[in-house]
Design a protein around this motif. Structure first.
Motif, PDB file in Angstrom:
ATOM      1  N   GLU A 249      42.636  -5.630  13.162  1.00  0.00           N
ATOM      2  CA  GLU A 249      40.466  -6.080  13.155  1.00  0.00           C
ATOM      3  C   GLU A 249      39.776  -5.447  14.013  1.00  0.00           C
ATOM      4  O   GLU A 249      38.588  -4.533  13.800  1.00  0.00           O
ATOM      5  N   ALA A 250      40.702  -4.381  15.450  1.00  0.00           N
ATOM      6  CA  ALA A 250      40.065  -2.815  16.208  1.00  0.00           C
ATOM      7  C   ALA A 250      39.124  -2.563  15.438  1.00  0.00           C
ATOM      8  O   ALA A 250      38.490  -1.874  15.618  1.00  0.00           O
ATOM      9  N   VAL A 251      40.119  -1.901  14.533  1.00  0.00           N
ATOM     10  CA  VAL A 251      39.604  -0.674  13.789  1.00  0.00           C
ATOM     11  C   VAL A 251      38.697  -0.995  12.590  1.00  0.00           C
ATOM     12  O   VAL A 251      39.507  -1.362  11.728  1.00  0.00           O
ATOM     13  N   LEU A 252      38.258  -0.238  12.550  1.00  0.00           N
ATOM     14  CA  LEU A 252      36.807  -0.666  12.274  1.00  0.00           C
ATOM     15  C   LEU A 252      37.365  -0.152  10.626  1.00  0.00           C
ATOM     16  O   LEU A 252      37.211  -1.776   9.135  1.00  0.00           O
ATOM     17  N   VAL A 253      37.845   0.863   9.644  1.00  0.00           N
ATOM     18  CA  VAL A 253      38.387   1.539   8.533  1.00  0.00           C
ATOM     19  C   VAL A 253      39.492   2.393   9.329  1.00  0.00           C
ATOM     20  O   VAL A 253      39.705   2.776  10.031  1.00  0.00           O
ATOM     21  N   SER A 254      40.352   1.440   8.304  1.00  0.00           N
ATOM     22  CA  SER A 254      41.358   1.816   7.794  1.00  0.00           C
ATOM     23  C   SER A 254      42.750   3.364   6.798  1.00  0.00           C
ATOM     24  O   SER A 254      42.763   4.203   7.517  1.00  0.00           O
ATOM     25  N   GLY A 255      41.456   2.899   6.064  1.00  0.00           N
ATOM     26  CA  GLY A 255      41.721   4.456   5.413  1.00  0.00           C
ATOM     27  C   GLY A 255      40.592   4.994   3.952  1.00  0.00           C
ATOM     28  O   GLY A 255      39.909   3.785   3.691  1.00  0.00           O
ATOM     29  N   ILE A 256      40.722   5.173   3.745  1.00  0.00           N
ATOM     30  CA  ILE A 256      39.785   6.192   2.402  1.00  0.00           C
ATOM     31  C   ILE A 256      40.704   6.181   1.426  1.00  0.00           C
ATOM     32  O   ILE A 256      41.871   6.790   1.300  1.00  0.00           O
ATOM     33  N   ALA A 257      40.501   5.572   0.067  1.00  0.00           N
ATOM     34  CA  ALA A 257      41.087   5.621  -1.212  1.00  0.00           C
ATOM     35  C   ALA A 257      40.178   6.218  -2.284  1.00  0.00           C
ATOM     36  O   ALA A 257      39.025   5.925  -2.470  1.00  0.00           O
ATOM     37  N   TYR A 258      40.934   6.440  -3.347  1.00  0.00           N
ATOM     38  CA  TYR A 258      40.252   7.539  -4.329  1.00  0.00           C
ATOM     39  C   TYR A 258      40.418   6.631  -6.044  1.00  0.00           C
ATOM     40  O   TYR A 258      41.789   7.137  -5.306  1.00  0.00           O
ATOM     41  N   ASP A 259      40.076   6.920  -6.956  1.00  0.00           N
ATOM     42  CA  ASP A 259      41.057   6.981  -7.805  1.00  0.00           C
ATOM     43  C   ASP A 259      40.108   7.722  -9.465  1.00  0.00           C
ATOM     44  O   ASP A 259      38.777   7.642  -9.400  1.00  0.00           O
ATOM     45  N   LYS A 260      39.913   8.728  -9.727  1.00  0.00           N
ATOM     46  CA  LYS A 260      39.761   9.164 -10.532  1.00  0.00           C
ATOM     47  C   LYS A 260      39.954   8.964 -11.827  1.00  0.00           C
ATOM     48  O   LYS A 260      39.190   9.252 -12.926  1.00  0.00           O
ATOM     49  N   ASP A 261      40.469   7.391 -11.884  1.00  0.00           N
ATOM     50  CA  ASP A 261      41.431   7.185 -13.431  1.00  0.00           C
ATOM     51  C   ASP A 261      40.636   6.053 -14.273  1.00  0.00           C
ATOM     52  O   ASP A 261      40.572   5.580 -14.580  1.00  0.00           O
ATOM     53  N   GLN A 262      39.212   6.202 -13.336  1.00  0.00           N
ATOM     54  CA  GLN A 262      37.865   5.000 -14.336  1.00  0.00           C
ATOM     55  C   GLN A 262      37.065   6.130 -15.380  1.00  0.00           C
ATOM     56  O   GLN A 262      36.417   7.295 -14.809  1.00  0.00           O
ATOM     57  N   ILE A 263      36.553   5.415 -15.979  1.00  0.00           N
ATOM     58  CA  ILE A 263      34.843   5.449 -16.817  1.00  0.00           C
ATOM     59  C   ILE A 263      34.144   4.542 -16.935  1.00  0.00           C
ATOM     60  O   ILE A 263      34.661   3.558 -16.168  1.00  0.00           O
ATOM     61  N   GLU A 363      25.033   6.978   4.311  1.00  0.00           N
ATOM     62  CA  GLU A 363      24.319   7.744   5.076  1.00  0.00           C
ATOM     63  C   GLU A 363      25.301   8.700   4.814  1.00  0.00           C
ATOM     64  O   GLU A 363      24.798  10.231   4.638  1.00  0.00           O
ATOM     65  N   SER A 364      26.835   8.566   5.140  1.00  0.00           N
ATOM     66  CA  SER A 364      27.526  10.111   5.235  1.00  0.00           C
ATOM     67  C   SER A 364      27.744  11.112   3.694  1.00  0.00           C
ATOM     68  O   SER A 364      27.459  11.900   3.823  1.00  0.00           O
ATOM     69  N   LEU A 365      26.907   9.764   2.602  1.00  0.00           N
ATOM     70  CA  LEU A 365      26.774  10.246   1.530  1.00  0.00           C
ATOM     71  C   LEU A 365      26.390  11.990   1.250  1.00  0.00           C
ATOM     72  O   LEU A 365      25.859  12.356   0.557  1.00  0.00           O
ATOM     73  N   GLY A 369      24.659  15.408   0.461  1.00  0.00           N
ATOM     74  CA  GLY A 369      23.718  15.334  -1.126  1.00  0.00           C
ATOM     75  C   GLY A 369      24.857  14.592  -2.638  1.00  0.00           C
ATOM     76  O   GLY A 369      24.193  14.902  -3.386  1.00  0.00           O
ATOM     77  N   ILE A 370      25.439  13.922  -1.606  1.00  0.00           N
ATOM     78  CA  ILE A 370      26.284  12.907  -3.329  1.00  0.00           C
ATOM     79  C   ILE A 370      25.397  12.063  -3.641  1.00  0.00           C
ATOM     80  O   ILE A 370      25.487  10.822  -2.907  1.00  0.00           O
ATOM     81  N   GLU A 392      36.587  15.071  -3.241  1.00  0.00           N
ATOM     82  CA  GLU A 392      37.169  15.635  -1.870  1.00  0.00           C
ATOM     83  C   GLU A 392      36.085  15.409  -1.078  1.00  0.00           C
ATOM     84  O   GLU A 392      36.059  15.474   0.044  1.00  0.00           O
ATOM     85  N   LEU A 393      34.868  16.130  -1.299  1.00  0.00           N
ATOM     86  CA  LEU A 393      33.976  16.389  -0.230  1.00  0.00           C
ATOM     87  C   LEU A 393      33.669  14.669   0.490  1.00  0.00           C
ATOM     88  O   LEU A 393      33.537  14.804   1.568  1.00  0.00           O
ATOM     89  N   ALA A 394      33.820  14.110  -0.470  1.00  0.00           N
ATOM     90  CA  ALA A 394      33.012  12.687  -0.078  1.00  0.00           C
ATOM     91  C   ALA A 394      34.161  12.213   0.400  1.00  0.00           C
ATOM     92  O   ALA A 394      33.851  11.477   1.678  1.00  0.00           O
ATOM     93  N   VAL A 395      35.257  12.245   0.590  1.00  0.00           N
ATOM     94  CA  VAL A 395      37.403  11.663   0.702  1.00  0.00           C
ATOM     95  C   VAL A 395      37.185  12.313   1.792  1.00  0.00           C
ATOM     96  O   VAL A 395      36.806  12.083   3.422  1.00  0.00           O
ATOM     97  N   GLY A 396      36.577  13.705   2.443  1.00  0.00           N
ATOM     98  CA  GLY A 396      36.618  14.291   3.685  1.00  0.00           C
ATOM     99  C   GLY A 396      35.573  13.787   4.076  1.00  0.00           C
ATOM    100  O   GLY A 396      35.646  13.826   5.903  1.00  0.00           O
ATOM    101  N   THR A 397      34.456  14.049   3.929  1.00  0.00           N
ATOM    102  CA  THR A 397      33.083  13.285   4.807  1.00  0.00           C
ATOM    103  C   THR A 397      33.110  12.158   5.359  1.00  0.00           C
ATOM    104  O   THR A 397      33.174  11.703   6.294  1.00  0.00           O
TER     105      THR A 397
END
Ligand code: ASP
Ligand code: MG
Length: 412
Positions: A249-263, A363-365, A369-370, A392-397
């Protein structure tokens, strides 16, 4: 005496050389008789796809029960071959198929759920043998027909077997070192997560992190079975998927996930009256289409509104058919489909007790300019739909913003 369950995926049993590495892991777990070992194997890599492809040459709509009889053979080959290696090395071992282990499932061929495992039967096998090599992915229904548990189902077999034999650990061996803060192919600073909660893992898996089948995590959570995801090709610890604790719980964010398989689908100018949402989403649900993000805009004139939602790319055709069928009933002016979108999520149980994650994400996105197309949130996840080209840019940032590249990062 301990009982250890070890599951090896397709790439770990791909050929004789790989199986010899598996042999080393299994015999070291056996530890000169200190532990009994239940080994769960997948089909050799590529084999399940080959069998599915074969069926499509024989039949345009293969019978689902026969399909399961066919695809389950991949695992039968792996367990028999591996047991030969064990026996040649002098171990008291045997192979066991799903029906022999009495892994009982419902009758949903191709995506069956485990209902029960005869643990007495397994325990008596364990008294007789030191190492049992069980075929993953398969079970048997009440009519005695072979069923399979869905792609990646051997993970679920392994966790269910671990629960049934009351194992000390359930180790899932694969070709990566564990669960990462994000996809290392997309972000070079991705780190292996030493420990992750069941809920976080469920969110990561539902976003397409393929390391564990979702159902295996649900099973592990239900029976509180810690799962150790680790590499067949190294000796390092991997990731422990386990019960939530304070350090998580002390960790704010544990992971960043993405999914390109949506429309994204927008049904424009539908009537703003009771029954319109159910007219759209009931037939989609009946067709087994999993709708994820849904936004209904506020109606400005009190008469019409837009309904926007996302569905898996594979379901595009079915979705279009259904919407065409109901379009005139709900008086939609047009239907817009956007295929070039991607879902990006930040995930962490720390969000339950800390605020500000969503705003930091936006803010970060924005700094990159995303543009955000849709937003949804759950207790431990914030998701933004963006244009696919920015994935890729979003995941990295986001990985940088939440300092996931730093060892033992804590909330700031
Ligand atoms: N062989 C099955 C598949 O390829 C099950 C598994 O590997 O877990 O999906
Ligand atoms: Mg797998």
């Amino acid at each position: 005496m301990g009982i250890i369950v070890q599951k090896f995926g397709g790439t770990s049993v791909a050929n004789l050389e790989c199986m010899q590495q598996v042999l080393a892991k299994v015999t070291s777990a056996h530890c000169d008789g200190a532990n009994k070992v239940v080994v769960v194997l997948s089909a050799m890599s590529g084999e399940t796809n080959r069998l599915i492809d074969l069926a499509s040459q024989w039949s345009t709509r293969p019978d689902s029960a026969e399909m399961d009889s066919l695809v389950s053979t991949g695992e039968q080959v792996s367990v028999a071959l591996f047991s030969m290696l064990l026996k040649d090395a002098g171990y008291n071992a045997r192979s066991i198929l799903g029906h022999q282990a009495e892994i009982k499932t419902d009758s949903k061929f191709g995506r069956a759920r485990i209902l029960d495992i005869n643990s007495d039967r397994l325990k008596s096998y364990l008294e007789e043998y030191d190492i049992l090599v069980v075929a993953g992915f398969q079970g048997i229904n009440c009519d005695g027909r072979i069923t399979t548990l869905g792609r990646g189902g051997s993970d679920t077999s392994a966790v269910a077997l671990a629960v049934a034999v009351d194992a000390d650990v359930c180790e899932i061996f694969t070709d990566v070192e564990g669960v990462y803060t994000t996809d290392p192919n997309l972000c070079s600073t991705a780190r292996k997560i030493p420990k992750i909660s069941y809920d976080e893992m469920l969110e990561m898996a539902s976003m397409g992190a393929k390391v564990l089948q979702i159902r295996s995590v649900e099973f592990a959570k239900k029976y509180n079975m810690t799962v150790h995801v680790r590499s067949t090709f190294s000796d390092c610890n991997g990731t422990f998927v386990t019960q939530e604790d304070e350090s998580m719980e002390a960790v704010l964010v544990s992971g960043i996930a993405y999914d390109k398989d949506q429309i994204r689908v927008t049904v424009c100018d539908v009537e703003d009256r009771p029954g319109v949402a159910s007219a759209i989403f009931l037939p989609l649900a009946d067709a087994g289409i999993v709708v994820d993000m849904i936004i209904q805009n506020t109606s400005r004139d009190g008469k019409t509104t837009d309904m926007t939602f996302t569905v898996p790319r594979n379901d595009l055709e079915k979705t279009q058919e259904i919407i065409n069928r109901i379009e005139s009933d709900i008086k939609a002016s047009e239907v817009l489909i956007d295929e070039r979108v991607s879902k990006v999520s930040v995930i962490g149980v720390g969000m339950r007790s800390h605020s500000g994650v969503a705003s930091r994400m936006f803010e970060s996105l924005c700094k990159e300019g995303i543009n955000i197309l849709m937003i949804s949130t759950s207790e431990i996840k914030v998701t933004c739909l963006i244009e696919e080209k920015y994935t890729e840019l979003a995941v990295g940032t986001l990985h940088d913003t939440f300092e996931l590249d730093k060892e033992g990062h804590v909330c700031t």
